[in-house]
Design an enzyme around this catalytic site. Structure first.
Site, PDB file in Angstrom:
ATOM      1  N   ASP A 150      10.453  60.152 -11.615  1.00  0.00           N
ATOM      2  CA  ASP A 150      11.718  59.534 -11.670  1.00  0.00           C
ATOM      3  C   ASP A 150      11.599  58.375 -12.742  1.00  0.00           C
ATOM      4  OD1 ASP A 150      13.888  58.477 -10.969  1.00  0.00           O
ATOM      5  OD2 ASP A 150      13.360  57.312  -9.451  1.00  0.00           O
TER       6      ASP A 150
ATOM      7  N   TYR B  31      10.345  54.508   2.134  1.00  0.00           N
ATOM      8  CA  TYR B  31      11.896  54.091   1.843  1.00  0.00           C
ATOM      9  C   TYR B  31      12.641  54.358   3.002  1.00  0.00           C
ATOM     10  CZ  TYR B  31      10.580  53.915  -3.149  1.00  0.00           C
ATOM     11  OH  TYR B  31      10.213  53.423  -4.338  1.00  0.00           O
TER      12      TYR B  31
HETATM   13  C1  GCB Z   1       9.124  56.996  -5.437  1.00  0.00           C
HETATM   14  C2  GCB Z   1       8.370  57.267  -6.787  1.00  0.00           C
HETATM   15  C3  GCB Z   1       9.186  56.313  -7.798  1.00  0.00           C
HETATM   16  C4  GCB Z   1      10.596  56.275  -7.788  1.00  0.00           C
HETATM   17  C5  GCB Z   1      10.898  55.609  -6.375  1.00  0.00           C
HETATM   18  C6  GCB Z   1      12.459  55.978  -6.165  1.00  0.00           C
HETATM   19  O1  GCB Z   1       8.593  57.265  -4.485  1.00  0.00           O
HETATM   20  O2  GCB Z   1       7.110  56.808  -6.710  1.00  0.00           O
HETATM   21  O3  GCB Z   1       8.515  56.804  -9.059  1.00  0.00           O
HETATM   22  O4  GCB Z   1      11.323  55.731  -8.657  1.00  0.00           O
HETATM   23  O5  GCB Z   1      10.277  56.612  -5.219  1.00  0.00           O
HETATM   24  O6  GCB Z   1      13.422  55.096  -6.821  1.00  0.00           O
HETATM   25  O7  GCB Z   1      12.966  57.065  -5.601  1.00  0.00           O
END
Ligand code: GCB
Length: 596
Positions: free
Chosen positions: A166, A451
């Site tokens: 990403d 997240y």
């Molecule tokens: C993650 C990744 C990171 C992304 C982030 C996101 O787990 O390690 O590269 O940018 O999530 O914002 O979804």
């Protein structure tokens, strides 16, 4: 690999500036004859990515050509000296010619490589040509476009360009290109290790094997003379040396001189920090005292220059880290510039140093090649950064798709390699697999990305925090190791407000981060919190990435604070706030920092 330097016996010259540039008319072919020099180029800035410099190059990742001309600086002489050209980072494949002669190639961005040009270089009118190619492919590291493999949760939508990660796959000559001259039989490498506070071990390597004398001096005080052929190792006792730490980033000049018949013929100096780092039970100990990491994962990313080195942005980012009360960061998702690392030493920031292995997958096709590339990148990273006191941990990868039977042995292989190259630093990988990350059985620290409240339990912070808390406890029960939450965050559109907080608003980001910190500070085995991300950054186009941007920054892409930045500053700089909730033992170790 030593960074080139200039002193009375060594010289370096920077080839940064405007080079000639042209996209390859055949995209992946080698434009006929261009390796000897071409005339169709337009100007391009080096260092910088090409993608944002030209409106016809934004999504172009195929072959492109760079060219510059140079004369040797005054006093340089290929008959008496060894002359090299060093590329600090080219993404992704580089093939290099000098005066029509192929010097070699290098695969992988973010790490330096160099060529000895002593026998090809002319005093005047040299033509240096570089072919760069940045296509995304399954057998590269990081891998892109993986047919048939399950995308991670964050990428279940199509993305263009189609990287399996990403961030925007910027291409080009990203860091300076240096010419340097040394004596032919001089110092080839220096390795500095402080295993205990009062002792510094220095190893010197030479690219020759006749016997000469090495004089090793620390801050003008501890000169030791020893005989050296190709390698020697000495121990310097420094019982009262001021130690390196975030509060007092003391550096001492280490100088190595080589002498023949009493005459110095080579000299290299580097600033070293004397400090120890180790894991003890659930604690991370810096100089024997527990330390708690507060900070971010970042990206090397800025408008127009893309991933190119911008010294002013580095200074600004350290000023913001200091302002907000952070003491650390992770080089997500690739090694950062050597300039960034040198300032981390000087300013006292703790760094989790990560290889470019983001988004690895483990199906058989191309696996051996990916492993070999990861081994190369691990070797190159440790060779480059081993002497930085700021580097406290190696990260072998970010978010591998490691729910595959091969993943554990793949990472065991990399762990053993890293351990053989550095016995002093903890080694980790950053995972989103949680309890299913079997490599955590042998890695030294658990690094987890989560997240909850964003991709899952969207908008529900109570449920998110409950889930986070339970999972952290379960991971500690299963692996019994200290844990860093290496990513958590929420996309936040600057200027979007909501009360009560709602996703994408500045209030939601501030609230989410505060609630996460409360959970983390209640767990004695958690040794750090790194927010995703320090700043908004460019990524591919995707329905969840408005304007091709990831907006999880606490600062905008041009480094302006969002509401969460002010909230974090209050929390991270206010020791009393946390005393009630947190473990005093840990907190006392992180509360004080000198000002920037
Ligand atoms: C993650 C990744 C990171 C992304 C982030 C996101 O787990 O390690 O590269 O940018 O999530 O914002 O979804």
């Amino acid at each position: 690999m030593l960074y080139p330097q200039s002193n009375h016996l060594r010289q370096s010259a920077d080839l940064s500036g405007f080079w000639d540039f042209c996209f390859d008319p055949h995209k992946s072919g080698e434009a006929k004859g261009w390796h000897t020099g071409f005339t169709v180029g337009r100007p391009i800035a080096v260092p910088a990515s090409w993608n944002d410099q030209f409106d016809d190059g934004r999504d172009y990742l195929s072959a492109a050509w760079y060219q510059t001309r140079f004369d040797l600086p005054w006093g340089w002489d290929a008959a008496r000296q060894r002359i090299c050209v060093r590329f600090n980072s080219v993404n992704y494949l580089a093939k290099v010619w000098l005066n029509g002669v192929c010097l070699g190639a290098h695969e992988g961005g973010h790490l330096p490589f160099e060529f000895d040009i002593t026998s090809n270089v002319r005093r005047e009118h040299n033509v240096l040509v570089v072919r760069v190619e940045g296509e995304l492919a399954p057998d590269r590291v990081p891998p892109g476009i993986i047919p048939g493999d399950t995308p991670p949760i964050a990428l279940r939508w199509e993305r263009y360009p189609s990287g399996f990660f990403d961030f925007f796959p910027f291409c080009g000559i990203h860091r300076p290109v240096l010419l340097y001259a040394t004596v032919p039989d001089g110092i080839a490498d220096v390795t500095v290790v402080t295993e205990s506070a009062g002792c510094v071990r220095v190893r010197v390597n030479r690219a020759a094997d006749d016997a000469v004398t090495a004089r090793i001096t620390l801050q003008g005080q501890h000169g030791i003379e020893t005989s050296i052929t190709d390698e020697t190792q000495v121990e310097l006792a420094v019982p009262n040396a001021a130690l390196w730490s975030p509060e007092s980033p003391n550096l001492h000049d280490l100088t190595i001189e080589l002498l023949r018949a009493g005459v110095v013929f080579d000299c290299y100096s580097l600033p070293i920090g004397i400090r120890t780092i180790r894991i003890d039970g659930d604690a991370l100990l810096l100089n024997g005292k527990p330390i708690y990491l507060k900070g971010f994962a970042r990206h090397e990313d800025f408008p127009i220059t893309g991933r190119g080195l911008l010294p002013a942005v580095i200074v600004k980012d350290y000023a913001l880290l200091e302002w907000i009360g952070a003491n650390s960061f992770r080089t997500s998702h690739y090694p950062y510039s050597e300039q960034m690392m040198h300032l981390a030493d000087r300013l006292g920031f703790l760094v989790i140093d990560e290889t470019p292995a983001v988004g690895l997958f483990f199906s058989d096709e191309g696996l051996d090649r990916r492993l070999e590339l990861c081994r190369q990148q691990t070797r190159e990273l440790i060779a480059r950064d081993k002497n930085h006191p700021s580097v406290i941990m190696w990260s072998l990868a970010n978010e591998p798709h490691s729910d595959h039977p091969t993943a554990k042995s793949f990472f065991h292989n990399l762990y053993d390699l890293a351990r053989s190259l550095d016995v002093t630093r903890p080694i980790t990988l950053v995972s989103s697999k949680g309890l299913l990350e079997e490599s955590f059985e042998f890695l030294d620290v658990l690094c987890l990305n989560r997240y909850y409240g964003w991709y899952n339990q969207s908008g529900q912070l109570d449920a998110a925090c409950e889930q986070l808390s339970k999972e952290l406890d379960a991971m500690h029960t299963r692996f019994d190791k200290p844990l860093i939450l290496t990513e958590f965050g929420a996309d936040t559109i600057p200027g979007c407000h909501a009360l009560p907080p709602e996703m994408f608003s500045e209030e939601f980001q501030a609230e989410m981060l505060t609630r996460y910190l409360e959970v983390l500070r209640g767990k004695s085995f958690v040794i750090g919190e790194h927010i995703w991300n320090m700043c908004d950054f460019k990524t591919g186009q995707d329905v969840r990435r408005m304007g091709g941007m990831n907006y999880k920054g606490v600062f905008t892409r041009d480094r302006r604070p969002k509401l969460a930045a002010h909230r974090l500053r209050e929390l991270w700089r206010n020791t009393d706030y946390w005393r009630t909730a947190a473990d005093d033992r840990l907190w006392s170790a992180v509360s004080s920092r000198r000002s920037f």
